[in-house]
Design a protein around this motif. Structure first.
Motif, PDB file in Angstrom:
ATOM      1  N   PRO B 118       0.805  -1.220   0.000  1.00  0.00           N
ATOM      2  CA  PRO B 118       0.000   0.000   0.000  1.00  0.00           C
ATOM      3  C   PRO B 118       0.836   1.267   0.000  1.00  0.00           C
ATOM      4  N   TRP B 119       1.500   1.481  -1.095  1.00  0.00           N
ATOM      5  CA  TRP B 119       2.251   2.725  -1.281  1.00  0.00           C
ATOM      6  C   TRP B 119       2.281   3.000  -2.777  1.00  0.00           C
ATOM      7  N   LEU B 120       2.600   4.233  -3.164  1.00  0.00           N
ATOM      8  CA  LEU B 120       2.623   4.576  -4.586  1.00  0.00           C
ATOM      9  C   LEU B 120       3.801   3.880  -5.260  1.00  0.00           C
ATOM     10  N   ILE B 121       3.487   3.144  -6.325  1.00  0.00           N
ATOM     11  CA  ILE B 121       4.535   2.479  -7.089  1.00  0.00           C
ATOM     12  C   ILE B 121       4.542   3.098  -8.488  1.00  0.00           C
ATOM     13  N   THR B 122       5.693   3.556  -8.922  1.00  0.00           N
ATOM     14  CA  THR B 122       5.782   4.090 -10.281  1.00  0.00           C
ATOM     15  C   THR B 122       6.906   3.359 -11.009  1.00  0.00           C
ATOM     16  N   ASP B 123       6.751   3.192 -12.335  1.00  0.00           N
ATOM     17  CA  ASP B 123       7.774   2.502 -13.120  1.00  0.00           C
ATOM     18  C   ASP B 123       9.083   3.267 -13.065  1.00  0.00           C
ATOM     19  N   GLU B 124       8.956   4.575 -13.197  1.00  0.00           N
ATOM     20  CA  GLU B 124      10.146   5.418 -13.136  1.00  0.00           C
ATOM     21  C   GLU B 124       9.836   6.649 -12.301  1.00  0.00           C
ATOM     22  N   ALA B 125      10.679   6.947 -11.368  1.00  0.00           N
ATOM     23  CA  ALA B 125      10.446   8.129 -10.551  1.00  0.00           C
ATOM     24  C   ALA B 125      10.669   9.387 -11.388  1.00  0.00           C
ATOM     25  N   LYS B 126       9.723  10.310 -11.277  1.00  0.00           N
ATOM     26  CA  LYS B 126       9.845  11.557 -12.020  1.00  0.00           C
ATOM     27  C   LYS B 126      10.901  12.431 -11.354  1.00  0.00           C
ATOM     28  N   PRO B 127      11.790  13.035 -12.155  1.00  0.00           N
ATOM     29  CA  PRO B 127      12.768  13.924 -11.507  1.00  0.00           C
ATOM     30  C   PRO B 127      12.069  15.111 -10.845  1.00  0.00           C
TER      31      PRO B 127
END
Lengths: 117, 248
Positions: B118-127
């Motif tokens: 239960p946390w935000l998962i992103t493929d690539e972190a936005k700079p």
């Protein structure tokens, strides 16, 4: 840790479809054939007209889908009733064969009946 | 003379007695007192050894959940008067190991929470230079209900499947998985599906619905699980009927 591919979504789809269909349609059948016609609220359809209705291909498909999915709804519900109600989870494979096998057998019999009727 | 009510409190002091037992306390039956006020009265005035968790007293922290007359409840949000003339039975949350008196062991729940990611998962972190992840009010409304969960674990004590199947990931964890699945900024659904559509996942739920009944925050975990089952089913049929499509 990748969980192994499960067939539960498959059984659940049949369960859900069967539950929805039977909840909406079986009361209509019961109301018509079990209550309204015996009480004389509706005129009884004669044997011949009812037979020609059932012989219609769409009725055959309708009956097959309704009966088969209702059976699979039962199978899934009864599987979990045996697991949780009677605490028989350790007999899982036998229960699955009995429940889904029963529904499958019922489906085959229904198929034969609606085709040969 | 002031009216009183009897609280039958389950005690467990493992270093002294191997088994839990009940102890009765007579406390004032005051209007506007909640069960937690009565427990605090016992602790302050009668028996300082009584052990229980509490913090905010206002239904936000989720730490004072207990069984009140065998029903899971936040003791800070349950009025004593409703149980008059008593007695009221206070026991630790069902299906959890007891550490002492009314304090339960939450390790298992924490592990299950982790399974749901239960946390935000992103493929690539936005700079950082690209600024914040923006979201419209409509997008926020998609998941807001599920974000109200305070991890009080009442739904776990209400759920018979949790009691029967120790591996079942449970209502709150699945509702929280949905909180992130429905979040427009999140890309972790595949990962969560992997974990939650298998053994001990969403299909272990038999839709008893008690989780939603006892939830003090109207999260409706049962609804969250049902929606997840439908999503999982669509995904399953897609993977069988259209294997070439791969994962979206």
């Amino acid at each position: 840790m990748a969980a192994k591919k499960h067939n539960d979504p498959f059984w659940w789809t049949l369960f859900g479809a069967g539950g929805t269909l039977s909840a909406f349609l079986l009361p209509v059948h019961v109301a018509l054939i079990g209550i309204a016609i015996p009480l004389g609220w509706l005129e009884a359809p004669g044997y011949e007209s009812l037979r020609s209705l059932v012989e219609h291909p769409i009725t055959r498909i309708y009956l097959f889908v309704l009966i088969s999915l209702s059976l699979f709804h039962w199978a899934h519900r009864f599987r979990y009733t045996l697991y949780d109600g009677l605490m028989l989870k350790h007999l899982e494979s036998y229960i699955m064969v009995f429940c889904y096998g029963g529904a499958l057998a019922g489906t085959i019999i229904t198929a034969i009946l609606v085709i040969t009727f | 003379m002031e009216q009183t009510i009897t609280l039958q409190v389950q005690r467990y002091i493992p270093e002294q007695y191997p088994e839990p037992y009940f102890q009765s306390y007579e406390v004032p039956l005051r209007k506007k007192w909640v069960i937690l006020d009565a427990l605090n009265y016992i602790k302050d005035e009668i028996d300082g050894t009584l052990t229980y968790r509490w913090s905010c007293r206002m239904g936000v922290c989720g730490s004072c959940g207990m069984m009140v007359n065998d029903r899971p409840a936040l003791t800070c949000a349950t009025f004593l008067e409703e149980y008059a003339p008593g007695p009221v039975r206070i026991t630790p949350l069902d299906y959890f190991g007891i550490i002492r008196d009314l304090v339960v062991n939450t390790d298992d729940f924490m592990g299950k929470l982790k399974r749901a990611q239960p946390w935000l998962i992103t493929d690539e972190a936005k700079p950082l230079s690209e600024g914040a992840y923006k979201q419209t009010p409509q997008e926020k409304a998609e998941y807001e209900q599920y974000s109200m969960c305070i991890n009080c674990m009442l739904c776990y004590s209400a759920c018979p499947v949790v009691g029967l199947e120790p591996d079942f990931v449970g209502p709150a964890a699945i509702a929280l998985a949905q909180r992130y699945n429905y979040d427009s900024r999140d890309e972790g659904e595949d990962q969560r599906n992997e974990e939650l559509t298998g053994e001990g996942g969403i299909y272990s739920c038999t839709l008893v619905g008690e989780c939603s009944e006892v939830c003090p925050k109207a999260v409706d975990p049962a609804g969250a699980i049902q929606r997840y089952k439908a999503t999982g089913a669509v995904e399953w049929w897609q993977s069988v009927l259209m294997p070439w499509k791969g994962k979206s």
